[in-house]
Design an enzyme around this catalytic site. Structure first.
Site, PDB file in Angstrom:
ATOM      1  N   CYS A 134      -1.521   9.809 -33.159  1.00  0.00           N
ATOM      2  CA  CYS A 134      -1.662  10.084 -31.676  1.00  0.00           C
ATOM      3  C   CYS A 134      -2.160   8.927 -30.883  1.00  0.00           C
ATOM      4  O   CYS A 134      -2.568   9.030 -29.797  1.00  0.00           O
ATOM      5  CB  CYS A 134      -2.067  11.166 -31.328  1.00  0.00           C
ATOM      6  SG  CYS A 134      -4.091  11.632 -31.851  1.00  0.00           S
ATOM      7  N   HIS A 192       0.823  -1.166   0.051  1.00  0.00           N
ATOM      8  CA  HIS A 192      -0.018   0.117  -0.092  1.00  0.00           C
ATOM      9  C   HIS A 192       0.965   1.108   0.077  1.00  0.00           C
ATOM     10  O   HIS A 192       0.730   2.382  -0.665  1.00  0.00           O
ATOM     11  CB  HIS A 192      -0.939   0.141   1.131  1.00  0.00           C
ATOM     12  CG  HIS A 192      -1.836   1.083   1.310  1.00  0.00           C
ATOM     13  ND1 HIS A 192      -1.352   2.338   1.826  1.00  0.00           N
ATOM     14  CD2 HIS A 192      -2.898   1.488   0.813  1.00  0.00           C
ATOM     15  CE1 HIS A 192      -2.434   3.172   1.850  1.00  0.00           C
ATOM     16  NE2 HIS A 192      -3.322   2.549   1.026  1.00  0.00           N
ATOM     17  N   ASN A 204      -7.122   4.170 -33.038  1.00  0.00           N
ATOM     18  CA  ASN A 204      -7.845   3.311 -32.422  1.00  0.00           C
ATOM     19  C   ASN A 204      -9.185   3.313 -33.258  1.00  0.00           C
ATOM     20  O   ASN A 204      -9.765   2.508 -33.878  1.00  0.00           O
ATOM     21  CB  ASN A 204      -7.971   3.581 -30.942  1.00  0.00           C
ATOM     22  CG  ASN A 204      -6.725   2.983 -30.192  1.00  0.00           C
ATOM     23  OD1 ASN A 204      -6.097   2.256 -30.736  1.00  0.00           O
ATOM     24  ND2 ASN A 204      -6.506   3.542 -28.765  1.00  0.00           N
ATOM     25  N   ASP A 205      -9.734   4.553 -33.261  1.00  0.00           N
ATOM     26  CA  ASP A 205     -11.145   4.638 -33.826  1.00  0.00           C
ATOM     27  C   ASP A 205     -11.045   4.600 -35.498  1.00  0.00           C
ATOM     28  O   ASP A 205     -11.763   4.016 -36.136  1.00  0.00           O
ATOM     29  CB  ASP A 205     -11.552   6.087 -33.682  1.00  0.00           C
ATOM     30  CG  ASP A 205     -12.168   6.387 -32.386  1.00  0.00           C
ATOM     31  OD1 ASP A 205     -12.723   5.230 -31.888  1.00  0.00           O
ATOM     32  OD2 ASP A 205     -12.188   7.546 -31.771  1.00  0.00           O
TER      33      ASP A 205
END
Length: 743
Positions: free
Chosen positions: A702, A405, A654-655
């Site tokens: 990008c 943690h 990606n798109d």
């Protein structure tokens, strides 16, 4: 929405329905990774529970009347809300759905036959799945509850309510208040077959303490029994470093694993016990297991396209993936040379150097001792320590490894941290002034002379093709300004920190407030990079994103939001959005920051560009836009865009891959077909790059592609692309690739 969902219906983008952990587990299962059987209690079930018991208004009233600066007031409010939730009755329709899914999990018939013959019910883990807990930059590790070795109908139901109640622990309420997030949040719950781990741990697909040098490292840490022992920092775990590229095991640290958490065969409860002497210093994982786990980790990183933090367990020689989330903090610190003789050494879990006064904390009652600028020294931190950690200039613990943690939260807070010193609370004395060199894991007495050196991590390579950086938050601008500019600055991620949905500012008539927020944030980046270009993408929030922010409930519901009302098409339908942005652009240019250029997302025709220019002219802002190439329509029509006048054209890979190949990139069944370097994609890349070069327009990319694939970088550079914009941790790696390709 149903109260129970199975993984086959979900993926990583279904956070608003089931929470972050659930969505990622579903993604992993549907991608074929070895995840234990599971079902999810939805956010809708939680909301129905609140509505059924008339709790929303009562919770809201208690939260609004809380003095968050007063520990007693905060604790009292937290206990009151948790009591309301735990004591409220779960609606029968939710309870029936949960128990039916639980019976299905262990192969029982849907009809309860226990009246005739009791059936052996399985052990499960019941884990909270907050909607916002794994958000980028969140320092909320372990804030929500997890229950292990849960068994039986009544136990499952009670633990679900305890998970819901953990949404209102004092630390979670304080965290939301501090970060200007609404207290009315949402949560899902995971019910998963319990892996009775003989050994377990955590792995990173990048070295989080050294993300440049460690970009090709897989870091694996583990302990005997359940991984909770390691996360709590109660053992010195084994630590293995594997070369991500060739599979070489580069380093083994065999820790002293003195205790373990296991299921007691008599009581069936989770217990902590001492490990036999001969096993304490034994190598936890065989070399084969190390490499098998590393292979899973690499595949998971490739699936998500970015470094991952992965929980794993081994039961009867089978490796299971229990959770995966993106590594939310990757920061390479400037190295500093410290002169002197150290009095204490440990593992540098969060790099940096700081000087302060020692405050030793032995229990939670003492955390109020910590004042701003102190060094927190303790056995190990827990989520309850977060308010004190935020005040600290550095943290030193007796126990723990890079995945405990203290380590995780320190990295997220940007605080130097040394763990695993074994004797910090003995060697260091209350009130001592010390210097903590967490880059090298050493503690020095007094205020030591520190020689700051310019980071040697950044490659001094000049390339013809610019290597720019993608930014989501202005706070990261300073550490990234050695890049050749900003090829993508996302407005929507930056605006989520305000706690209100970006569109809600327009709905409430607060467009100037929105303008001011955009101006203030972009200004920081523009100044850091000046005179290098900063390309700011116009707001591109899909209607299913950020629903849990204030005003998000007003967003319309669409069948396919990824191909829906977002990007420039929405900004032209609701021009006040674009006007607010462009007024900020005008203010930036008026201040002399003329390196900022706005880019239009998801554009498909030149009329959208022309209308945007008209709006820019109306508000007096620059009319020289760049465009995102994210559809075949835009790519194939690039010559008309160039003739109409654009500053640049940047591929959103990606798109563009999704729209060009006709593949839903969130559909796990189709992931093998999702190829950014498909011949059709190469055609579109080549056509756009060559056309832009013909008209003297800069072409760029990008998406995640150039950050991860050298073959793609080689194709793009040889085709003539002018710049690549990559993730911050990939700048040096990609610069090296480009240099090699350019010769």
């Amino acid at each position: 929405m149903p109260f129970i969902l199975e993984p086959k219906h979900l993926g990583k983008d279904n956070v608003s329905q089931v929470g972050g952990k659930s969505a990622n587990l579903a993604e992993l299962i549907n991608a074929g990774f070895p995840v234990p059987d599971v079902f999810f209690v939805t956010v809708e079930a939680y909301n129905k529970f609140l509505e059924h018991n008339d709790l929303k208004a009562r919770i809201h009233e208690i939260a609004n009347n809380t003095d968050y600066s007063d520990v007693k007031s905060l604790t009292s409010s937290s206990e009151s809300i948790k009591k309301l939730i735990v004591e409220a009755k779960m609606p029968e329709e939710i309870k029936s759905a949960v128990l039916a899914a639980y019976r299905k999990l262990y192969g029982a018939p849907q009809l309860d036959i226990s009246i005739i013959k009791p059936m052996e019910k399985p052990f499960v883990s019941v884990r909270s799945s907050g909607v916002s807990e794994d958000a980028e930059g969140a320092s909320s590790a372990g804030q929500y509850e997890t229950f292990l070795n849960v068994r039986g109908d009544n136990d499952v139901i009670s633990k679900i309510k305890l998970c819901w109640a953990s949404l209102y622990t004092s630390r979670v309420m304080y965290y939301r208040h501090k970060n200007n997030q609404p207290q009315e949040s949402s949560i899902g719950v995971i019910i998963q077959r319990m892996v009775n781990s003989e050994k377990a741990g955590v792995a990173f697909t990048i070295d989080p303490t050294n993300p440049v040098k460690g970009a090709n490292h897989i870091i694996i840490e583990g302990c005997w029994g359940l991984g909770e022992t390691m996360v709590q920092g109660e053992v010195d775990p084994d630590r293995y470093i594997v070369n991500k590229e060739n599979g070489d095991i580069l380093e083994k640290h065999i820790g002293e694993k003195a205790v373990e958490r296991i299921r007691d065969p008599m009581t069936e409860a989770t217990v902590k016990k001492e490990v036999a002497i001969d096993r304490r210093s034994a190598q936890l994982l065989s070399d084969y297991e190390i490499l098998a786990l590393a292979a899973y980790c690499k595949k998971i990183e490739q699936h998500y396209g970015r470094p991952q933090d992965i929980e794993w367990g081994v039961e009867r020689k089978n490796i299971y993936i229990l959770q995966a989330r993106a590594v939310t903090t990757l920061e390479e610190k400037i190295t500093r040379k410290v002169e002197g003789t150290p009095i204490l050494e440990g593992y540098g879990a969060s790099p940096g150097v700081a000087t302060g006064v020692v405050k030793i904390i032995t229990n939670l009652d003492e955390i109020d001792k910590i004042q701003k600028g102190d060094v927190l020294v303790t056995e190990m931190t827990s989520p309850d320590y977060v308010p004190a950690m935020e005040k600290s200039v550095a943290i030193v613990t007796n126990s723990g490894g890079s995945t405990c943690h203290a380590a995780i939260v320190s990295r997220e807070l940007g605080i130097p941290c040394i763990v695993g010193t074994k004797k910090a609370t003995e060697v260091l004395k209350e009130g001592m002034r010390i210097t903590v060199d967490a880059s090298n894991g050493k503690v020095y007495p007094g205020e030591v002379e520190i020689e700051t050196q310019e980071s040697e991590e950044h490659l001094d390579i000049k390339t013809k093709t610019d290597v720019k950086v993608n930014l989501a938050f202005p706070e990261t601008a300073e550490k990234a300004k050695y890049a050749d500019g900003v090829g993508l600055m996302r407005l929507e991620h930056m605006l989520t920190k305000t706690g209100m949905h970006p569109i809600e500012y327009i709905r409430q008539g607060k467009s100037q407030e929105l303008t001011d927020i955009i101006f203030e944030n972009v200004e920081k980046v523009a100044q850091a990079f000046y005179p290098k270009h900063v390309w700011v993408r116009s707001l591109d929030a899909r209607t299913d994103e950020f629903r849990n922010m204030k005003g998000g409930e007003n967003e319309p519901t669409e069948d396919n939001p990824m191909l829906g009302w977002h990007g420039i098409r929405r900004s032209l339908d609701e021009p006040e959005i674009l006007k607010a942005e462009l007024r900020a652009l005008k203010m930036l240019h008026d201040k002399g920051l003329d390196n900022v250029v706005w880019e239009l997302p998801f554009i498909i025709n030149v009329n959208e560009l022309r209308k945007s220019k008209e709006i820019a002219k109306e508000v007096g802002a620059p009319e020289n836009f760049g465009i995102m190439v994210e559809t075949p329509a835009c790519a194939l029509n690039i010559e008309e865009f160039c003739r109409a006048g654009i500053a640049f054209a940047s591929f959103g890979s990606n798109d563009l891959t999704q729209t060009a190949l006709g593949i839903d990139r969130n559909n796990a069944r189709l992931i093998e077909l999702f190829d950014e370097m498909h011949p059709g994609m190469k055609f579109l890349f080549k056509h756009v790059i060559e056309t832009c070069n013909k008209y003297g327009v800069e072409s760029s990319i990008c998406g995640e592609l150039p950050s991860n694939r050298k073959d793609a970088v080689e194709f793009l550079v040889k085709t003539g692309i002018k710049s690549l914009s990559v993730n911050i941790d990939a700048i040096d790696k990609v610069r090296k690739w480009v240099s090699e390709i350019e010769g």
